[in-house]
Design a protein around this motif. Structure first.
Motif, PDB file in Angstrom:
ATOM      1  N   GLN A   1      17.578  16.039 -26.021  1.00  0.00           N
ATOM      2  CA  GLN A   1      17.424  17.486 -25.851  1.00  0.00           C
ATOM      3  C   GLN A   1      16.707  18.112 -27.036  1.00  0.00           C
ATOM      4  N   LYS A   2      16.998  17.624 -28.238  1.00  0.00           N
ATOM      5  CA  LYS A   2      16.307  18.138 -29.425  1.00  0.00           C
ATOM      6  C   LYS A   2      14.830  17.756 -29.383  1.00  0.00           C
ATOM      7  N   ALA A   3      14.547  16.523 -28.939  1.00  0.00           N
ATOM      8  CA  ALA A   3      13.149  16.093 -28.836  1.00  0.00           C
ATOM      9  C   ALA A   3      12.392  16.961 -27.848  1.00  0.00           C
ATOM     10  N   ILE A   4      13.034  17.326 -26.727  1.00  0.00           N
ATOM     11  CA  ILE A   4      12.398  18.185 -25.727  1.00  0.00           C
ATOM     12  C   ILE A   4      12.182  19.589 -26.276  1.00  0.00           C
ATOM     13  N   GLU A   5      13.157  20.078 -27.030  1.00  0.00           N
ATOM     14  CA  GLU A   5      13.010  21.395 -27.657  1.00  0.00           C
ATOM     15  C   GLU A   5      11.791  21.434 -28.576  1.00  0.00           C
ATOM     16  N   LEU A   6      11.578  20.344 -29.304  1.00  0.00           N
ATOM     17  CA  LEU A   6      10.467  20.283 -30.261  1.00  0.00           C
ATOM     18  C   LEU A   6       9.143  19.956 -29.585  1.00  0.00           C
TER      19      LEU A   6
ATOM     20  N   ALA B   1       6.575  13.796 -21.194  1.00  0.00           N
ATOM     21  CA  ALA B   1       7.111  13.319 -19.919  1.00  0.00           C
ATOM     22  C   ALA B   1       8.110  12.188 -20.143  1.00  0.00           C
ATOM     23  N   GLU B   2       7.829  11.336 -21.137  1.00  0.00           N
ATOM     24  CA  GLU B   2       8.704  10.191 -21.393  1.00  0.00           C
ATOM     25  C   GLU B   2      10.105  10.633 -21.809  1.00  0.00           C
ATOM     26  N   THR B   3      10.199  11.715 -22.582  1.00  0.00           N
ATOM     27  CA  THR B   3      11.516  12.185 -23.009  1.00  0.00           C
ATOM     28  C   THR B   3      12.307  12.711 -21.830  1.00  0.00           C
ATOM     29  N   PHE B   4      11.677  13.533 -20.983  1.00  0.00           N
ATOM     30  CA  PHE B   4      12.362  14.024 -19.788  1.00  0.00           C
ATOM     31  C   PHE B   4      12.801  12.856 -18.903  1.00  0.00           C
ATOM     32  N   GLN B   5      11.907  11.872 -18.750  1.00  0.00           N
ATOM     33  CA  GLN B   5      12.201  10.752 -17.863  1.00  0.00           C
ATOM     34  C   GLN B   5      13.372   9.913 -18.378  1.00  0.00           C
ATOM     35  N   ASN B   6      13.385   9.636 -19.678  1.00  0.00           N
ATOM     36  CA  ASN B   6      14.466   8.820 -20.237  1.00  0.00           C
ATOM     37  C   ASN B   6      15.788   9.579 -20.282  1.00  0.00           C
TER      38      ASN B   6
END
Length: 397
Positions: A335-340, A345-350
């Motif tokens: 969630q922090k990675a997505i915020e930043l 797409a890879e972060t949402f997917q994982n």
């Protein structure tokens, strides 16, 4: 204390206004040396009150930069490229540190926009308007050689570092590199220089890294080892780059013991912590790949401590925590990675896979849907594969 901005440009109408806007109220004069623009670059510069001079390009960046220095009338000189900007709010800090009578050069931290692995570099771009300070090297031109000689003559001079990010650089974004064919220009220029200076560790570092980037690992490793064999006279920054890029090269060859050795050597060098982020992140990747999850976790956490805004480190930490079974902590890291970085797409997917794994179906579907949209924006075939997988599970996307 008068500050002169010195730049060399060619066909920079796309970037120049943004660069010059960033120095308003900070520099006292703008010196532009144009090396043959055929677009509106000179006119844009003049609109900002710049003094524009022409220079016949001779395939030597140092000569062009020195021509710009020759027109400067300020006590201090700031050097920027057109695809760079001063960071907001940094102007007062620049003028404060310029008051230090002992400093001859002030190294500035530059943030590489779009570079996830090594987002920061240290550049010697703020220095006194001293007659002995000049640029050298036809590519990757820098004043460091002349400054080192000046300090040998007058040891009272010191080199300082400004601890905060001072320059934002957009030139390493992939589409920019491809558009300008920077790699080929760099390669040909540095090869010529290294032929004339075969013991130059800095040149070996830059050219070796370029070969590694382009996939010629054998030649890249050969050059990087050549650089290491020249000793540490070039400074700790060059030594870090040599070890760091050897780590990358050996990692690509699946020689993980050698890669880990060089990443650790790079980390142990006494340079600004921000400059070591690439080594920490890549070392963590190898640990993770080899199943040394606790060591990987420590590497990523160290990178995050240095720079909490490093999205890739949060993402990799999430991957590691998930493999360790620490699902709650992994979700927080994703969630922090997505915020930043909301465009990964890879972060949402994982994150979707993890939520699916623990039975949070509706939340996982939301993540998968966001991943599909981002994959489609990037024309990635992964969008179709992911969509088909969801439909097989009964989801309608």
């Amino acid at each position: 204390m008068k500050l002169s901005l010195c730049m060399i440009v060619k066909n920079e109408e796309e970037h120049l206004a943004k660069c010059l806007n960033s120095v308003k109220g900070i520099v006292d004069e703008i010196i532009i040396v144009d090396t043959g623009s055929t677009d509106r670059t000179p006119k844009i510069a003049q609109q900002f009150g710049a003094k524009v001079h022409s220079f016949d390009w001779c395939d030597d960046f140092a000569k062009a930069r020195n021509a710009a220095l020759s027109y400067a009338t300020g006590q201090w000189i700031l050097v920027l490229d057109a695809d760079e900007m001063l960071a907001p709010g940094i102007g007062m800090q620049l003028h404060q540190v310029m008051q230090n009578r002992d400093l001859i050069v002030i190294n500035l931290i530059r943030q590489e926009i779009g570079a996830s692995q090594s987002p920061y570099s240290l550049v010697s771009r703020l220095f006194r308007n001293h007659p002995q300070i000049c640029f050298s090297r036809p590519y990757h031109a820098m004043v460091d050689d002349s400054v080192a000689e000046l300090i040998r003559q007058k040891p009272q001079w010191k080199v300082g570092n400004l601890p905060n990010i001072a320059i934002l650089h957009e030139g390493y974004q992939a589409e920019t590199i491809t558009k300008r064919n920077k790699w080929q220009l760099a390669k040909s220029s540095m090869e010529r220089y290294l032929q004339e200076h075969p013991t130059d560790a800095y040149a070996a570092s830059k050219l070796g890294a370029l070969y590694v980037e382009n996939g010629d690992l054998y030649r890249g490793i050969e050059l990087l080892k050549l650089g290491l064999s020249q000793g540490s006279d070039e400074g700790e920054g060059v030594l870090y780059e040599l070890h760091y890029h050897l780590g990358i090269a050996y990692g690509k060859q699946q020689q993980f013991t050698e890669a880990k050795h060089h990443y650790q050597q790079a980390i142990d060098i006494n340079i600004l912590p921000q400059l070591k982020l690439g080594a920490y992140n890549n070392l963590g990747n190898i640990f993770k790949q080899e199943g040394e999850l606790e060591s990987a976790k420590i590497a990523y956490q160290t990178a995050i401590e240095i720079d909490p805004s490093l999205a890739i480190a949060h993402y990799n930490l999430g991957m590691t925590l998930r493999a360790m079974g620490a699902y709650r902590e992994a979700i927080a890291a994703y969630q922090k990675a997505i915020e930043l970085n909301p465009n990964s797409a890879e972060t949402f997917q994982n994150l979707g896979l993890l939520l699916l794994e623990i039975g949070q179906l509706s939340d996982s579907f939301i993540m998968f849907k966001a991943a599909i949209e981002l994959h489609e924006q990037n024309n990635s075939p992964e969008a179709k594969r992911l969509r088909m997988g969801l439909e097989e599970m009964g989801f309608r996307v």
